[in-house]
Design an enzyme around this catalytic site. Sequence first.
Site, PDB file in Angstrom:
ATOM      1  N   ASN A  42     -15.641  11.039  -8.373  1.00 26.43           N
ATOM      2  CA  ASN A  42     -16.162  10.559  -9.660  1.00 26.43           C
ATOM      3  C   ASN A  42     -17.750  10.025  -9.590  1.00 26.43           C
ATOM      4  O   ASN A  42     -17.897   9.171  -8.946  1.00 26.43           O
ATOM      5  CB  ASN A  42     -15.234   9.504 -10.424  1.00 26.43           C
ATOM      6  N   HIS A  53     -17.017  13.488 -13.694  1.00 19.93           N
ATOM      7  CA  HIS A  53     -15.400  13.373 -13.227  1.00 19.93           C
ATOM      8  C   HIS A  53     -15.449  14.089 -12.094  1.00 19.93           C
ATOM      9  O   HIS A  53     -16.152  15.355 -11.625  1.00 19.93           O
ATOM     10  CB  HIS A  53     -14.548  13.822 -14.218  1.00 19.93           C
ATOM     11  N   GLU A  55     -13.221  16.126 -10.421  1.00 14.03           N
ATOM     12  CA  GLU A  55     -12.914  17.504 -10.444  1.00 14.03           C
ATOM     13  C   GLU A  55     -13.960  18.367 -10.835  1.00 14.03           C
ATOM     14  O   GLU A  55     -14.371  19.501 -10.340  1.00 14.03           O
ATOM     15  CB  GLU A  55     -11.740  17.790 -11.742  1.00 14.03           C
ATOM     16  N   SER A  78      -4.128  12.517 -12.232  1.00 13.42           N
ATOM     17  CA  SER A  78      -3.947  13.809 -13.012  1.00 13.42           C
ATOM     18  C   SER A  78      -5.348  13.979 -13.916  1.00 13.42           C
ATOM     19  O   SER A  78      -5.841  12.994 -14.449  1.00 13.42           O
ATOM     20  CB  SER A  78      -2.852  13.189 -14.109  1.00 13.42           C
ATOM     21  N   CYS A  80      -8.166  14.920 -16.610  1.00 12.17           N
ATOM     22  CA  CYS A  80      -8.105  14.738 -17.873  1.00 12.17           C
ATOM     23  C   CYS A  80      -8.394  16.018 -18.853  1.00 12.17           C
ATOM     24  O   CYS A  80      -8.576  17.062 -18.095  1.00 12.17           O
ATOM     25  CB  CYS A  80      -9.524  13.829 -18.258  1.00 12.17           C
ATOM     26  N   CYS A  83     -11.781  18.158 -17.350  1.00 10.18           N
ATOM     27  CA  CYS A  83     -11.296  18.645 -16.094  1.00 10.18           C
ATOM     28  C   CYS A  83     -10.525  19.823 -16.124  1.00 10.18           C
ATOM     29  O   CYS A  83     -10.607  20.724 -15.277  1.00 10.18           O
ATOM     30  CB  CYS A  83     -11.029  17.383 -15.207  1.00 10.18           C
ATOM     31  N   ASP A 143     -14.250   5.364 -19.129  1.00 13.29           N
ATOM     32  CA  ASP A 143     -14.291   6.854 -18.325  1.00 13.29           C
ATOM     33  C   ASP A 143     -13.389   7.583 -19.102  1.00 13.29           C
ATOM     34  O   ASP A 143     -13.468   8.874 -19.282  1.00 13.29           O
ATOM     35  CB  ASP A 143     -13.891   6.531 -16.911  1.00 13.29           C
TER      36      ASP A 143
END
Length: 146
Positions: A42, A53, A55, A78, A80, A83, A143
């Site tokens: 991130n 982010h 990912e 996990s 969002c 992503c 975030d």
Amino acid sequence: MDDHALLREALEEARKGLREGGLPIGSILADSQGRIVARGHNLRVQSGDPTAHAETVCIRNAGRRRDWPQLTLVSTLSPCIMCTGTALLYRIPRVVIGENRNFMGAEDLFRQHNTEVVVLDDADCIQMMREFVSQHADLWNEDIGK
């Protein structure tokens, strides 16, 4: 492919983000042989980019590819909905998640699109995020759009 070994690599990315003053979320992309093809963490705080982010940074770092459907995305947390959507756009068929206790992303959306979701419920990932959220609630809420 050793999901736990891949998660350890993503965890190193998360720690890098934390050391840089950002959020401790890391991600890697691996091919079908378990070789890492891209890394990311991130960078939202560091870059001022609200879409940076872990990912999405990792996928961006992978560059132009044609083998997306053979890759596995690994994330310490996990993903969002943003992503998740990015991974779905490139038809990444498998996602390994370190933990979803501190934040439950769009895992149902992955499953609706026949993406394999593996949640490792990793103690190190859980503890790192729990401590971060407790100590930096304002940054965490920023975030996730709260």
